[in-house]
Design an enzyme around this catalytic site. Structure first.
Site, PDB file in Angstrom:
ATOM      1  N   CYS B  88       1.060  -6.671   7.618  1.00  0.00           N
ATOM      2  CA  CYS B  88      -0.333  -6.209   7.700  1.00  0.00           C
ATOM      3  C   CYS B  88      -1.116  -6.647   6.461  1.00  0.00           C
ATOM      4  O   CYS B  88      -1.398  -7.816   6.295  1.00  0.00           O
ATOM      5  CB  CYS B  88      -0.372  -4.698   7.921  1.00  0.00           C
ATOM      6  N   HIS B 217       2.895  -3.529  12.369  1.00  0.00           N
ATOM      7  CA  HIS B 217       3.865  -2.799  11.544  1.00  0.00           C
ATOM      8  C   HIS B 217       5.130  -2.484  12.350  1.00  0.00           C
ATOM      9  O   HIS B 217       5.178  -1.450  13.028  1.00  0.00           O
ATOM     10  CB  HIS B 217       3.273  -1.453  11.107  1.00  0.00           C
ATOM     11  N   GLU B 219       7.829  -1.356  11.062  1.00  0.00           N
ATOM     12  CA  GLU B 219       8.460  -0.178  10.443  1.00  0.00           C
ATOM     13  C   GLU B 219       7.910   1.127  11.029  1.00  0.00           C
ATOM     14  O   GLU B 219       8.496   2.187  10.816  1.00  0.00           O
ATOM     15  CB  GLU B 219       8.293  -0.214   8.918  1.00  0.00           C
TER      16      GLU B 219
END
Lengths: 136, 256
Positions: B88, B217, B219
C-alpha cells in the site's frame, strides 16, 4: 488548465505543513531554498462579476474554509517568476502553485525551480511542471 | 543465524504491527525499525515497507518518504538483491523512489499509484490479487503456484497505476505487472478492479525480481479471525489467506 477562465489561488493562512515538509526535503535533495509557499489553483469559467465569484467560492466549504484559507485572484494563466505550477496530466487533482525563495527572499532561478520540480515536486508520469520564466 | 527482516516505520506508517506479526507467524525474524534508526538498516537482509500515510501523503503519496534517509539503505539493498516488499503506502513509496517498475533512474519515478478513478475517493474493499507472472520471475512470489490467488483488502485513495502510454508499454514488455485484480474465482475483468488501475495492476515488480510493490493489504486477510472464508475464529494463519504471500517472502529471505 483553462487559459480563458478566471484564475483563483487558494492559500493557507495558517502554517502550511506541506510547504514546510517540501522545504526540508528539497534542501536534503540539494536545492538551495530558504522558504516555500504553496497555493491550490482553480479556474472558473463563469463570466460573473469578481465580487460575486469571490462570495461564491468563499461559501463553498468543499474548497474553502474561511478559518484556514485565503484567496487571491491571479492575473494571467502562467506562473510568475520564482514559481512552478504542477498540473495533473489527467486533471484528477487541481494544479498547485509552488513559490520558492532563497535566503535573501529572492525568487529562485528557473534552473533551480526545474531542479526542485524534477527532484520532488513533480512526478512526470502523472504531472507536468510549468516553470515561471526568470525576469517576467 | 536467522536472516533479519526490517519493517520500516516512517512518520505516519500505521500497519507496521500486523506486518511484523504476520512475518513472524510465517517464520520470519522481523522487527520494527523506526525513522530515527535509519543507520541500522544496512544490517538487515530484507525490508518491508508497511502501509499507512507516511509524512501524511504530503505533496503526493510516498513522495517525501521516497527521499527519507531510510530509503538510502533500501535503495542500496535493492541493488544488492535483497528482497524488498512494499504494501500500500509502502508500494507508493517504492514507485516514487523509482525502484519499481524500475524502468528509469533511481529517484526518477516512471509510474505512480495515484488518485483512484472513476471517483477519486478512498476505497475500502475486499479484493483478490492474481499472480500474473511466472512465480520464479520474482523472488518474493517464487514459492507460490502459477496464477496464485491472494485475498487482501484494498484500502487506499491513491492506488491506480498511472503512467504515459509509452511507459505502460515498457511495463508490459518488461513483465513488470506481478499481480492483477481478479474475482475470487480467478477471472480477470474490469469489474474486479477497485480503483481504475491501468493494466488492472495490483502489484509491480522490478526487472531483477527482488522488489515487489503491492497496493492491497494481504496482512489484513491472513489469520482466521480476519479471513473472509472462515467462520471459525482464531489467531492462526488461514491456509488460503493473504499470509501465503508473506510465507513466500520469508522463504525468499531465507534463500537470498
Amino acid at each position: 488548465m483553462n487559459p480563458t477562465g478566471r484564475l483563483v489561488e487558494i492559500l493557507l493562512k495558517i502554517p502550511d505543513n506541506t510547504a514546510y515538509t517540501a522545504l526540508v526535503a528539497l534542501r536534503r535533495l540539494g536545492v538551495d531554498v530558504s522558504r516555500v509557499e504553496r497555493g491550490v489553483l482553480r479556474f472558473f469559467d463563469e463570466e460573473e462579476p469578481v465580487e460575486e465569484l469571490i462570495v461564491r467560492i468563499q461559501s463553498d466549504e468543499t474548497i474553502f474554509n474561511p478559518n484556514v484559507h485565503r484567496l487571491r485572484l491571479r492575473d494571467g494563466a502562467a506562473p510568475d517568476s520564482g514559481e512552478v505550477w504542477i498540473e495533473s496530466l489527467d486533471e484528477t487533482v487541481p494544479a498547485v502553485a509552488w513559490r520558492l525563495f532563497d535566503s535573501r527572499e529572492r525568487p529562485l532561478s528557473e534552473p533551480a525551480l526545474r531542479a526542485a520540480a524534477e527532484r520532488l515536486l513533480c512526478n512526470p508520469s502523472i504531472d507536468k511542471a510549468i516553470v515561471g520564466s526568470t525576469g517576467t | 543465524m536467522n536472516r533479519r527482516i526490517a519493517v520500516l516505520v516512517f512518520p505516519g506508517t500505521n500497519s507496521e504491527d500486523e506486518t511484523v506479526r504476520v512475518l513472524r507467524d510465517c517464520g520470519g525474524d522481523a522487527e520494527l525499525v523506526w525513522w530515527s534508526q535509519a543507520q541500522q538498516l544496512a544490517q538487515y537482509d530484507a525490508y518491508v515497507l508497511a502501509g499507512g500515510f507516511a509524512h501524511e501523503d504530503r505533496i503526493r503519496a510516498g513522495a517525501i518518504a521516497a527521499h527519507d534517509p531510510m530509503m538510502d539503505a533500501v535503495i542500496e539493498g535493492a541493488a544488492a538483491g535483497k528482497p524488498i516488499l512494499g504494501v500500500c503506502n509502502g508500494a507508493q513509496i517504492l514507485l516514487e523512489a523509482g525502484l519499481v517498475p524500475g524502468t528509469g533512474a533511481v529517484g526518477r519515478p516512471t509510474a505512480a499509484f495515484t488518485k483512484n478513478l472513476p471517483a477519486p475517493h478512498f476505497v475500502c474493499r475486499h479484493v483478490t490479487m492474481r499472480l500474473a507472472i511466472r512465480p520464479s520471475r520474482c523472488a518474493i512470489t517464487a514459492a507460490l503456484e502459477p496464477g496464485a490467488l491472494i485475498p487482501a483488502w484494498a484500502a487506499h485513495a491513491e492506488g491506480r497505476l498511472a503512467a504515459p502510454p509509452e511507459a505502460l508499454a515498457e511495463v508490459v514488455a518488461g513483465d513488470h505487472v506481478a499481480f492483477v485484480y481478479a474475482h475470487p474465482d480467478g477471472r480477470v475483468d474490469d469489474h474486479a478492479v477497485p480503483n481504475g488501475s491501468a493494466l488492472r495492476c495490483a502489484g509491480l515488480v522490478n526487472l531483477a525480481g527482488n522488489v515487489l510493490a503491492i497496493m492491497p493489504h494481504p496482512e489484513r486477510d491472513a489469520w482466521n479471525f480476519n479471513h473472509l472464508e472462515h467462520s471459525d475464529r482464531g489467531d492462526v494463519l488461514s491456509p488460503s489467506g493473504g499470509a501465503r504471500l508473506f510465507r513466500s517472502f520469508v522463504e525468499a529471505v531465507s534463500s537470498a
